[in-house]
Motif scaffolding. Structure first.
Motif, PDB file in Angstrom:
ATOM      1  N   GLY A 193      44.665  56.924  32.942  1.00  0.00           N
ATOM      2  CA  GLY A 193      43.872  58.126  32.747  1.00  0.00           C
ATOM      3  C   GLY A 193      43.359  58.170  31.319  1.00  0.00           C
ATOM      4  O   GLY A 193      42.987  57.151  30.743  1.00  0.00           O
ATOM      5  N   ASP A 194      43.373  59.351  30.713  1.00  0.00           N
ATOM      6  CA  ASP A 194      42.887  59.452  29.327  1.00  0.00           C
ATOM      7  C   ASP A 194      43.980  59.149  28.311  1.00  0.00           C
ATOM      8  O   ASP A 194      43.726  59.121  27.109  1.00  0.00           O
ATOM      9  CB  ASP A 194      42.252  60.820  29.073  1.00  0.00           C
ATOM     10  N   GLY A 195      45.232  58.950  28.771  1.00  0.00           N
ATOM     11  CA  GLY A 195      46.320  58.568  27.871  1.00  0.00           C
ATOM     12  C   GLY A 195      46.932  59.699  27.081  1.00  0.00           C
ATOM     13  O   GLY A 195      47.829  59.475  26.261  1.00  0.00           O
ATOM     14  N   SER A 196      46.501  60.932  27.311  1.00  0.00           N
ATOM     15  CA  SER A 196      47.013  62.053  26.514  1.00  0.00           C
ATOM     16  C   SER A 196      48.307  62.635  27.075  1.00  0.00           C
ATOM     17  O   SER A 196      48.964  63.440  26.418  1.00  0.00           O
ATOM     18  CB  SER A 196      45.954  63.159  26.424  1.00  0.00           C
ATOM     19  N   ALA A 232      56.522  60.391  23.792  1.00  0.00           N
ATOM     20  CA  ALA A 232      55.292  59.713  23.372  1.00  0.00           C
ATOM     21  C   ALA A 232      54.202  59.910  24.409  1.00  0.00           C
ATOM     22  O   ALA A 232      54.482  60.037  25.605  1.00  0.00           O
ATOM     23  CB  ALA A 232      55.558  58.220  23.177  1.00  0.00           C
ATOM     24  N   THR A 233      52.963  59.939  23.950  1.00  0.00           N
ATOM     25  CA  THR A 233      51.860  59.991  24.908  1.00  0.00           C
ATOM     26  C   THR A 233      51.682  58.618  25.556  1.00  0.00           C
ATOM     27  O   THR A 233      52.126  57.592  25.024  1.00  0.00           O
ATOM     28  CB  THR A 233      50.540  60.393  24.235  1.00  0.00           C
ATOM     29  N   ASN A 234      51.010  58.603  26.684  1.00  0.00           N
ATOM     30  CA  ASN A 234      50.752  57.328  27.347  1.00  0.00           C
ATOM     31  C   ASN A 234      49.928  56.411  26.448  1.00  0.00           C
ATOM     32  O   ASN A 234      50.121  55.189  26.452  1.00  0.00           O
ATOM     33  CB  ASN A 234      50.031  57.577  28.667  1.00  0.00           C
ATOM     34  N   ARG A 235      49.040  56.987  25.669  1.00  0.00           N
ATOM     35  CA  ARG A 235      48.254  56.172  24.729  1.00  0.00           C
ATOM     36  C   ARG A 235      49.172  55.534  23.685  1.00  0.00           C
ATOM     37  O   ARG A 235      49.030  54.351  23.355  1.00  0.00           O
ATOM     38  CB  ARG A 235      47.196  57.041  24.043  1.00  0.00           C
ATOM     39  N   GLU A 264      49.587  61.089  46.274  1.00  0.00           N
ATOM     40  CA  GLU A 264      50.201  62.256  45.636  1.00  0.00           C
ATOM     41  C   GLU A 264      51.008  61.886  44.403  1.00  0.00           C
ATOM     42  O   GLU A 264      51.091  62.647  43.433  1.00  0.00           O
ATOM     43  CB  GLU A 264      51.095  62.967  46.651  1.00  0.00           C
ATOM     44  N   MET A 265      51.619  60.708  44.409  1.00  0.00           N
ATOM     45  CA  MET A 265      52.452  60.278  43.279  1.00  0.00           C
ATOM     46  C   MET A 265      51.646  60.137  41.998  1.00  0.00           C
ATOM     47  O   MET A 265      52.190  60.191  40.893  1.00  0.00           O
ATOM     48  CB  MET A 265      53.139  58.957  43.602  1.00  0.00           C
ATOM     49  N   ALA A 266      50.322  59.967  42.094  1.00  0.00           N
ATOM     50  CA  ALA A 266      49.481  59.828  40.906  1.00  0.00           C
ATOM     51  C   ALA A 266      49.576  61.060  40.021  1.00  0.00           C
ATOM     52  O   ALA A 266      49.427  60.973  38.797  1.00  0.00           O
ATOM     53  CB  ALA A 266      48.030  59.592  41.313  1.00  0.00           C
ATOM     54  N   GLY A 267      49.831  62.220  40.628  1.00  0.00           N
ATOM     55  CA  GLY A 267      49.955  63.439  39.841  1.00  0.00           C
ATOM     56  C   GLY A 267      51.072  63.353  38.825  1.00  0.00           C
ATOM     57  O   GLY A 267      50.983  63.931  37.729  1.00  0.00           O
ATOM     58  N   ASP A 268      52.140  62.606  39.152  1.00  0.00           N
ATOM     59  CA  ASP A 268      53.255  62.476  38.217  1.00  0.00           C
ATOM     60  C   ASP A 268      53.010  61.384  37.192  1.00  0.00           C
ATOM     61  O   ASP A 268      53.544  61.441  36.086  1.00  0.00           O
ATOM     62  CB  ASP A 268      54.551  62.212  39.002  1.00  0.00           C
ATOM     63  N   VAL A 269      52.202  60.382  37.525  1.00  0.00           N
ATOM     64  CA  VAL A 269      51.824  59.362  36.548  1.00  0.00           C
ATOM     65  C   VAL A 269      50.854  59.940  35.528  1.00  0.00           C
ATOM     66  O   VAL A 269      50.935  59.668  34.330  1.00  0.00           O
ATOM     67  CB  VAL A 269      51.196  58.149  37.262  1.00  0.00           C
ATOM     68  N   LEU A 270      49.911  60.751  36.004  1.00  0.00           N
ATOM     69  CA  LEU A 270      48.905  61.343  35.129  1.00  0.00           C
ATOM     70  C   LEU A 270      49.380  62.650  34.502  1.00  0.00           C
ATOM     71  O   LEU A 270      48.802  63.126  33.529  1.00  0.00           O
ATOM     72  CB  LEU A 270      47.621  61.602  35.928  1.00  0.00           C
ATOM     73  N   GLY A 271      50.427  63.234  35.070  1.00  0.00           N
ATOM     74  CA  GLY A 271      50.948  64.490  34.546  1.00  0.00           C
ATOM     75  C   GLY A 271      51.672  64.297  33.226  1.00  0.00           C
ATOM     76  O   GLY A 271      52.023  63.186  32.839  1.00  0.00           O
ATOM     77  N   SER A 272      51.895  65.400  32.539  1.00  0.00           N
ATOM     78  CA  SER A 272      52.510  65.356  31.217  1.00  0.00           C
ATOM     79  C   SER A 272      53.841  66.089  31.234  1.00  0.00           C
ATOM     80  O   SER A 272      53.936  67.219  31.696  1.00  0.00           O
ATOM     81  CB  SER A 272      51.574  66.014  30.196  1.00  0.00           C
ATOM     82  N   ALA A 273      54.891  65.413  30.753  1.00  0.00           N
ATOM     83  CA  ALA A 273      56.219  66.025  30.666  1.00  0.00           C
ATOM     84  C   ALA A 273      56.763  65.782  29.262  1.00  0.00           C
ATOM     85  O   ALA A 273      57.167  64.669  28.930  1.00  0.00           O
ATOM     86  CB  ALA A 273      57.151  65.435  31.715  1.00  0.00           C
ATOM     87  N   ARG A 274      56.745  66.826  28.455  1.00  0.00           N
ATOM     88  CA  ARG A 274      57.203  66.718  27.057  1.00  0.00           C
ATOM     89  C   ARG A 274      58.581  67.372  26.963  1.00  0.00           C
ATOM     90  O   ARG A 274      58.707  68.550  26.634  1.00  0.00           O
ATOM     91  CB  ARG A 274      56.190  67.399  26.133  1.00  0.00           C
ATOM     92  N   VAL A 275      59.608  66.578  27.282  1.00  0.00           N
ATOM     93  CA  VAL A 275      60.957  67.090  27.474  1.00  0.00           C
ATOM     94  C   VAL A 275      61.861  66.700  26.314  1.00  0.00           C
ATOM     95  O   VAL A 275      61.867  65.537  25.890  1.00  0.00           O
ATOM     96  CB  VAL A 275      61.540  66.546  28.796  1.00  0.00           C
ATOM     97  N   ILE A 292      59.572  55.374  20.528  1.00  0.00           N
ATOM     98  CA  ILE A 292      59.118  54.509  21.617  1.00  0.00           C
ATOM     99  C   ILE A 292      59.081  53.041  21.232  1.00  0.00           C
ATOM    100  O   ILE A 292      59.468  52.163  22.029  1.00  0.00           O
ATOM    101  CB  ILE A 292      57.729  54.969  22.160  1.00  0.00           C
ATOM    102  N   GLU A 293      58.654  52.705  20.024  1.00  0.00           N
ATOM    103  CA  GLU A 293      58.555  51.283  19.676  1.00  0.00           C
ATOM    104  C   GLU A 293      59.936  50.638  19.612  1.00  0.00           C
ATOM    105  O   GLU A 293      60.123  49.507  20.086  1.00  0.00           O
ATOM    106  CB  GLU A 293      57.816  51.089  18.348  1.00  0.00           C
ATOM    107  N   GLY A 294      60.908  51.345  19.053  1.00  0.00           N
ATOM    108  CA  GLY A 294      62.267  50.805  19.008  1.00  0.00           C
ATOM    109  C   GLY A 294      62.834  50.594  20.402  1.00  0.00           C
ATOM    110  O   GLY A 294      63.513  49.588  20.666  1.00  0.00           O
ATOM    111  N   ALA A 295      62.571  51.548  21.303  1.00  0.00           N
ATOM    112  CA  ALA A 295      63.059  51.425  22.677  1.00  0.00           C
ATOM    113  C   ALA A 295      62.430  50.213  23.372  1.00  0.00           C
ATOM    114  O   ALA A 295      63.098  49.471  24.096  1.00  0.00           O
ATOM    115  CB  ALA A 295      62.750  52.703  23.458  1.00  0.00           C
TER     116      ALA A 295
END
Length: 302
Positions: A193-196, A232-235, A264-275, A292-295
């Motif tokens: 998607g847009d990576g945000s 981290a954002t997808n980007r 329907e699963m695409a909604g969770d790939v494109l969705g945002s969860a900042r937990v 993220i880079e260390g992981a």
């Protein structure tokens, strides 16, 4: 924790296998729940979808860990597969909780650690959430609510009951990253998607360490977000994968394509969860790989 006997459901999965190996390496006895006839003394028969378990095999265990369930990202979400996802988690949890609660108190496990997921919160956008947030809306939040509620018999019997709401596990051997690593190594990786959208991740090392912390620390109960403290954002994930693997990330996947392929699963790939892992940090746990880079580097080195 002193040398203990710990039953693990889902011990053949990514997290369960890593946890079982970690416990065994430290001298603990791991009892594996299996869906076939037991072949060794350290195996116990159960059928999570039918709600049956050989409760006698859990007697004398210090803890029961349930990480079993059909993979959420393994297949397109048809009505049939969604029913399987639900029955494998809710039915399995209910069977284990009832088995634990039904044991005599002198042989009853002291801890019931049940898997859950950050899918509980649904779409959060840029808003950060911790364990105090209410559930979101949709299939995954509804599943997680029902999944956790199924553990009620153990809690009501006085067993310390803990839920590990796990994020996206960074590992080469399975899960979302098990699919990402080959793509990026082949130079076919890119943002989705847009990576945000935010991806709340956790290194496999930290996932296992957190589960053991939850098992070992008396007084901890209820939900704990098992996610690194720096979502981290997808980007950002894409850029970190590109740096670590030294491959270009030239192939973004447009949102319409993801929706066509994943349904329907695409909604969770494109969705945002900042937990955020507020309760885990408050309990004294410290992450080895908060960023993220260390992981990713830790996973790539294994």
């Amino acid at each position: 924790m002193e040398r203990s006997r710990i039953a693990v459901a889902g011990a053949s999965g990514l997290i369960g296998d890593a946890l079982a190996r970690s416990l065994t390496a430290d001298g603990h006895e791991v009892v594996r729940l299996v869906r076939r006839a037991p072949r060794a003394a350290d195996e116990v028969r159960w059928d999570p979808e039918r709600g049956s378990v050989d409760a006698a095999g859990l007697a004398g265990c210090d803890a029961v860990v349930n990480l079993a369930g059909a993979g959420v990202g393994d297949r397109r979400w048809t009505a049939e597969y969604k029913a399987r996802i639900r029955s494998s988690r809710v039915g399995g949890t209910q069977a284990l909780a009832r088995a634990v609660a039904g044991l005599p108190e002198d042989v009853r496990p002291r801890v019931f650690l049940n898997g859950s997921a950050i899918g509980y919160y649904g779409e959060t956008g840029d808003r950060t959430v911790d364990e105090s947030a209410p559930p979101g809306e949709g299939f995954l939040p509804e599943l997680c609510v029902e999944w956790e509620a199924a553990a009620a018999p153990a809690r009501e019997a006085g067993v310390r009951t803990v839920f590990s709401r796990t994020g996206l596990v960074v590992a080469r051997g399975g899960g979302a990253w098990g699919r990402l690593f080959p793509l990026f190594r082949a130079g076919l990786g890119g943002r989705m998607g847009d990576g945000s959208q935010y991806w709340s991740f956790v290194a496999l090392h930290d996932e296992v360490a957190a589960l053991r912390h939850l098992l070992d620390t008396e007084g901890l109960s209820g939900p704990f977000n098992v996610t690194a403290p720096q979502p981290a954002t997808n980007r950002e994930v894409t850029e970190a994968m590109s740096r670590v693997l030294r491959r270009p990330a030239l192939f973004p996947v447009p949102a319409p394509v993801l929706r066509t392929v994943l349904g329907e699963m695409a909604g969770d790939v494109l969705g945002s969860a900042r937990v955020l892992p507020a309760r885990l940090l408050e309990s004294g746990f410290r992450f080895a790989f908060p960023g993220i880079e260390g992981a990713i580097r830790a996973a790539a080195a294994r």
